[in-house]
Design a protein around this motif. Structure first.
Motif, PDB file in Angstrom:
ATOM      1  N   GLU A 110      16.752 -25.794  22.445  1.00  0.00           N
ATOM      2  CA  GLU A 110      16.908 -25.233  21.198  1.00  0.00           C
ATOM      3  C   GLU A 110      16.447 -26.255  20.157  1.00  0.00           C
ATOM      4  N   PRO A 111      16.938 -27.659  20.320  1.00  0.00           N
ATOM      5  CA  PRO A 111      16.562 -28.615  19.256  1.00  0.00           C
ATOM      6  C   PRO A 111      15.050 -28.767  19.502  1.00  0.00           C
ATOM      7  N   ILE A 112      14.550 -29.067  20.526  1.00  0.00           N
ATOM      8  CA  ILE A 112      12.900 -29.212  20.581  1.00  0.00           C
ATOM      9  C   ILE A 112      12.410 -27.878  19.901  1.00  0.00           C
ATOM     10  N   SER A 113      12.651 -26.771  20.336  1.00  0.00           N
ATOM     11  CA  SER A 113      12.157 -25.406  19.602  1.00  0.00           C
ATOM     12  C   SER A 113      12.073 -25.978  17.857  1.00  0.00           C
ATOM     13  N   HIS A 114      13.162 -26.151  17.306  1.00  0.00           N
ATOM     14  CA  HIS A 114      13.097 -26.406  16.006  1.00  0.00           C
ATOM     15  C   HIS A 114      12.276 -27.608  15.518  1.00  0.00           C
ATOM     16  N   PHE A 115      12.295 -28.633  16.297  1.00  0.00           N
ATOM     17  CA  PHE A 115      11.399 -29.974  16.149  1.00  0.00           C
ATOM     18  C   PHE A 115       9.984 -29.534  15.988  1.00  0.00           C
ATOM     19  N   VAL A 116       9.515 -28.641  17.011  1.00  0.00           N
ATOM     20  CA  VAL A 116       7.913 -28.380  16.932  1.00  0.00           C
ATOM     21  C   VAL A 116       7.678 -27.124  16.227  1.00  0.00           C
ATOM     22  N   SER A 117       8.647 -25.999  16.069  1.00  0.00           N
ATOM     23  CA  SER A 117       8.497 -25.138  15.073  1.00  0.00           C
ATOM     24  C   SER A 117       9.430 -24.839  14.087  1.00  0.00           C
ATOM     25  N   PRO A 118       9.584 -25.787  13.121  1.00  0.00           N
ATOM     26  CA  PRO A 118      10.795 -25.585  12.207  1.00  0.00           C
ATOM     27  C   PRO A 118      10.536 -24.495  11.310  1.00  0.00           C
ATOM     28  N   ALA A 119      11.523 -24.420  10.377  1.00  0.00           N
ATOM     29  CA  ALA A 119      11.447 -23.262   9.484  1.00  0.00           C
ATOM     30  C   ALA A 119      10.305 -23.660   8.357  1.00  0.00           C
ATOM     31  N   PRO A 120       9.786 -22.459   7.810  1.00  0.00           N
ATOM     32  CA  PRO A 120       8.679 -22.889   6.723  1.00  0.00           C
ATOM     33  C   PRO A 120       8.992 -23.832   5.576  1.00  0.00           C
ATOM     34  N   GLY A 121       8.152 -24.747   5.327  1.00  0.00           N
ATOM     35  CA  GLY A 121       8.243 -25.922   4.418  1.00  0.00           C
ATOM     36  C   GLY A 121       8.486 -27.109   5.128  1.00  0.00           C
ATOM     37  N   ILE A 122       8.903 -27.174   6.496  1.00  0.00           N
ATOM     38  CA  ILE A 122       9.171 -28.398   7.179  1.00  0.00           C
ATOM     39  C   ILE A 122       7.974 -28.665   7.967  1.00  0.00           C
ATOM     40  N   GLU A 123       7.405 -29.793   7.878  1.00  0.00           N
ATOM     41  CA  GLU A 123       6.457 -30.299   8.888  1.00  0.00           C
ATOM     42  C   GLU A 123       6.745 -30.586  10.294  1.00  0.00           C
TER      43      GLU A 123
END
Length: 496
Positions: A110-123
């Protein structure tokens, strides 16, 4: 229980028929079932996402207010009753039933998923994305899910132990509906929904967990990932969880809960020591600060004019999933909590597991994100694509990887058996008129039913569709749980 009473057990027969009918639909008309389940879930998350967010926030606030209120010293039982289980065993059992397996499955992924595909507006791949990844993981596995479990668990424990009512979720509503009302159609519908949510949730997890165990065995011993191997895994796990369930809480379930705690603690310590220890400490400290500081805004954040696709697929899906598991986990936690005070219950069911979950994600998430310089963003994205193998892939870059992976596979098995035997015990209770010690025959039936459902759906490729369907079907439980707060509040006012 008399034979006549068992013959009149509407909840048991309707639940069994409903569960089998839905699984047959998932096998015979897989595409139709899958498309309907997805449509229903998308409709609910897009149009009622706000209700999930507000409800889960209310659960947290209610639990905290209750813990610090004058009702905190009320015992879940008579005034002179004391806990049946030591605090360590109690915690081990409730933690294993509640989400132990999920931590192993998602700890790295999960942390990796959020890191490589975060919410809109975050690179993706930035420090901002790393902070977002840890905060979001803490959010999804922290106070909200455990507060959600505590609502059903606390209310049920109060009514079954302090008021001597049957161990049924419908018993919670006696102050509002009366004894006759609870025994009528409304009470039966509530109990049937609870049984279905439990069966669907555990059958799905049994199937998905089988895939991860198979992945771990493939990684460690080159055992092929085939349907035959997966069926053998289900057979072994089924024998273990039925055996431990019918052995009773004191022997089977308690013993396994203690083993889980030791294994999980050992794996966590090894991960912190062998991984980037300083980065873990910093990540935990920073992530906790962000989580606490933005708790209210994150709890209620939903875009009125922007893109909610990330929110729907992660946060709202999680809230729906936790609500789907609330009848099962809440009922089991209630069963093992006799003699605790309300304040003790809330601290043990919400605070302690949430802190452990946060430390877990800080440790495993940091271990995963630390590989950015070694394998790059594409390598991390590739690892996150298959959550069942992500943990084993990450371990490969650290010392004692084989030892860590072996402990993980054993822990996966024990956590799975714990969840399944707890569910088998709860299903026995819910379909035995709330009997706190259901018959072995009833537990055996539900144990076999869960295994057959998981196997059938695994072979038919319909596991994720059942998960989607169970999450969507649990939507009415939002209102069941909100009304249970009102009912419990009414009962407590009469205490003092």
């Amino acid at each position: 229980m008399s034979k006549r009473k068992d013959k009149n057990n509407v909840v048991f027969y309707v639940s069994l028929i409903l569960s089998i009918a839905i699984v047959l639909w998932g096998i015979v008309a897989q595409e139709n079932f899958s498309s309907f389940a997805n449509f229903l879930l998308n409709f609910l998350t897009n149009n009622f996402g706000w209700s999930y967010l507000i409800s889960m926030f209310i659960f947290v606030v209610f639990a905290l207010v209750l813990a610090f209120s004058k009702y905190g010293n009320i015992r879940l039982g008579s005034d002179d009753s004391r806990p049946e289980y030591s605090t360590t065993s109690w915690f081990g059992m409730l933690f294993g039933a509640g989400m132990g397996i999920g931590l192993v499955f998602w700890g790295v992924a999960e942390p990796i998923s959020h890191f490589v595909s975060p919410a809109p507006g975050i690179e993706a791949g930035t420090i901002e994305a790393a902070n977002f990844a840890m905060k979001s993981s803490f959010m999804h596995w922290g106070f909200h899910p455990w507060a959600n479990y505590s609502i059903i668990g606390l209310a049920l424990a109060y009514f079954q132990f302090r008021k001597n009512k049957p161990g049924l979720i419908s018993s919670i509503f006696i102050p509002l509906l009366g004894e006759e009302g609870v025994r009528g159609p409304i009470g039966k519908i509530i109990d049937i929904l609870a049984v279905f949510a439990t069966v669907a949730g555990v059958a799905t997890s049994l199937g998905l967990g089988t895939l991860q165990i198979n992945s771990g065995l493939n990684y460690l011993f080159n055992i092929p990932e085939t349907k035959m191997v997966q069926i053998l895994i289900i057979v072994v796990i089924t024998i273990l969880y039925i055996w431990t369930a019918v052995s009773g809480i004191d022997k089977g379930i308690k013993l396994l809960g203690d083993i889980n705690l030791i294994l999980a603690f050992g794996l966590l310590v090894l991960t912190i020591v062998l991984g980037p220890t300083l980065k873990f400490i910093n990540s935990f400290t920073n992530g906790l600060g962000l989580y606490i500081n933005e708790f209210v805004s994150s709890s209620l954040h939903i875009e009125a004019f922007g893109d909610n696709s990330w929110l729907n697929s992660w946060t709202i899906f999680y809230w729906a999933w936790w609500i789907a598991w609330a009848p099962f986990v809440g009922t089991f936690i209630a069963r093992i909590s006799k003699g605790r005070t309300i304040r003790e219950f809330i601290a043990g069911v919400i605070l302690a597991p949430a802190v452990v979950s946060i430390i877990w994600f800080a440790a495993f998430g940091t271990m995963g994100l630390n590989l950015l310089d070694s394998i790059g963003l594409e390598g991390l994205a590739s690892a996150a694509e298959v959550p069942s193998t992500a943990l084993f892939q990450v371990f490969n870059y650290y010392p004692l990887s084989t030892v860590l992976s072996l402990i993980t596979v054993v822990l996966l098995c024990t956590f799975f058996v714990t969840s399944a035997n707890s569910a088998t015990f709860v299903l026995g209770m819910l379909t035995s008129h709330g009997d706190l010690n259901p018959s072995n025959k009833k537990q055996f039936i539900w144990g076999i039913v869960q295994a057959l459902l998981a196997t059938s759906l695994l072979l038919a490729g319909g596991l994720e569709a059942l998960q989607t369907a169970s999450v969507a079907a649990a939507f009415p439980f939002i209102f069941v749980m909100l009304v249970s707060i009102v009912s419990l509040g009414k009962a407590l006012k009469e205490e003092i």
